[in-house]
Write a protein that holds these residues in place. Structure first.
Motif, PDB file in Angstrom:
ATOM      1  N   VAL A  32       0.847  -1.182   0.000  1.00  0.00           N
ATOM      2  CA  VAL A  32       0.000   0.000   0.000  1.00  0.00           C
ATOM      3  C   VAL A  32       0.884   1.234   0.000  1.00  0.00           C
ATOM      4  N   GLN A  33       0.369   2.333  -0.501  1.00  0.00           N
ATOM      5  CA  GLN A  33       1.134   3.570  -0.514  1.00  0.00           C
ATOM      6  C   GLN A  33       0.977   4.311   0.813  1.00  0.00           C
ATOM      7  N   THR A  34       1.890   5.186   1.075  1.00  0.00           N
ATOM      8  CA  THR A  34       1.837   6.017   2.277  1.00  0.00           C
ATOM      9  C   THR A  34       0.480   6.708   2.371  1.00  0.00           C
ATOM     10  N   GLY A  35      -0.079   6.650   3.565  1.00  0.00           N
ATOM     11  CA  GLY A  35      -1.391   7.238   3.784  1.00  0.00           C
ATOM     12  C   GLY A  35      -2.543   6.289   3.545  1.00  0.00           C
ATOM     13  N   GLY A  36      -2.260   5.121   3.002  1.00  0.00           N
ATOM     14  CA  GLY A  36      -3.303   4.144   2.713  1.00  0.00           C
ATOM     15  C   GLY A  36      -3.707   3.349   3.934  1.00  0.00           C
ATOM     16  N   SER A  37      -4.603   2.390   3.710  1.00  0.00           N
ATOM     17  CA  SER A  37      -5.155   1.581   4.799  1.00  0.00           C
ATOM     18  C   SER A  37      -5.119   0.097   4.441  1.00  0.00           C
ATOM     19  N   LEU A  38      -5.021  -0.715   5.472  1.00  0.00           N
ATOM     20  CA  LEU A  38      -5.147  -2.159   5.354  1.00  0.00           C
ATOM     21  C   LEU A  38      -5.866  -2.672   6.591  1.00  0.00           C
ATOM     22  N   ARG A  39      -6.535  -3.789   6.443  1.00  0.00           N
ATOM     23  CA  ARG A  39      -7.118  -4.464   7.604  1.00  0.00           C
ATOM     24  C   ARG A  39      -6.591  -5.881   7.676  1.00  0.00           C
ATOM     25  N   LEU A  40      -5.919  -6.186   8.764  1.00  0.00           N
ATOM     26  CA  LEU A  40      -5.426  -7.530   9.009  1.00  0.00           C
ATOM     27  C   LEU A  40      -6.471  -8.320   9.780  1.00  0.00           C
ATOM     28  N   SER A  41      -6.533  -9.611   9.471  1.00  0.00           N
ATOM     29  CA  SER A  41      -7.450 -10.508  10.177  1.00  0.00           C
ATOM     30  C   SER A  41      -6.665 -11.672  10.758  1.00  0.00           C
ATOM     31  N   CYS A  42      -7.126 -12.149  11.886  1.00  0.00           N
ATOM     32  CA  CYS A  42      -6.515 -13.319  12.515  1.00  0.00           C
ATOM     33  C   CYS A  42      -7.650 -14.211  13.003  1.00  0.00           C
ATOM     34  N   ALA A  43      -7.787 -15.357  12.355  1.00  0.00           N
ATOM     35  CA  ALA A  43      -8.845 -16.296  12.710  1.00  0.00           C
ATOM     36  C   ALA A  43      -8.289 -17.358  13.645  1.00  0.00           C
ATOM     37  N   ALA A  44      -8.972 -17.568  14.754  1.00  0.00           N
ATOM     38  CA  ALA A  44      -8.536 -18.555  15.740  1.00  0.00           C
ATOM     39  C   ALA A  44      -9.318 -19.848  15.558  1.00  0.00           C
ATOM     40  N   SER A  45      -8.683 -20.956  15.947  1.00  0.00           N
ATOM     41  CA  SER A  45      -9.312 -22.271  15.803  1.00  0.00           C
ATOM     42  C   SER A  45     -10.225 -22.606  16.982  1.00  0.00           C
ATOM     43  N   VAL A  46     -10.213 -21.714  17.992  1.00  0.00           N
ATOM     44  CA  VAL A  46     -11.075 -21.912  19.152  1.00  0.00           C
ATOM     45  C   VAL A  46     -11.857 -20.620  19.386  1.00  0.00           C
ATOM     46  N   SER A  47     -12.821 -20.687  20.269  1.00  0.00           N
ATOM     47  CA  SER A  47     -13.555 -19.481  20.611  1.00  0.00           C
ATOM     48  C   SER A  47     -12.614 -18.454  21.219  1.00  0.00           C
TER      49      SER A  47
END
Length: 120
Positions: free
Chosen positions: A11-26
């Motif tokens: 991404v370029q400076t000033g941009g946005s990203l959303r990271l996700s982390c899925a867990a195998s348990v609740s």
């Protein structure tokens, strides 16, 4: 506990990203969930974490730009990253700390990293 991170990219400076982390348990069974990052030649450092599903903590260098949140039904923790800077370039790792009653200890679990690259 297995953690699957995703969402990195270029991404370029000033941009946005959303990271996700899925867990195998609740994630309701996880005491602390967090995001760390490691840039080349540097030590891994805490970016943000969420304790007990509600209390959030942020590193000074991301305050006001990044937001950590959870979606319990999806067993997923997110890191919304806005106004990205070149200095945010790193591999981002998801982490979970879970108190394990049978062992009276704390399990420390890591997901695989996801690369975030911010270009000027």
């Amino acid at each position: 506990v297995q953690l699957q991170a995703s969402g990195g990219g270029l991404v370029q400076t000033g941009g946005s990203l959303r990271l996700s982390c899925a867990a195998s348990v609740s994630i309701l069974s996880i005491n602390v969930m967090g995001w760390y990052r490691q840039a080349p030649g540097k030590q891994r450092e805490l970016v943000a974490n969420i304790i007990g599903g509600s209390t959030t903590n942020y590193a000074d260098f991301v305050k006001g730009r990044f937001t950590i949140s959870t979606d319990s039904p999806k067993n997923t923790v997110y890191l919304q990253m806005n106004n990205l800077e070149v200095e945010d370039t790193a591999v981002y790792y998801c982490n979970a700390l879970q108190y394990r009653v049978p062992f009276n200890d704390v399990g420390d679990y890591w997901g695989q990293g996801t690369q975030v690259t911010v270009s000027s």
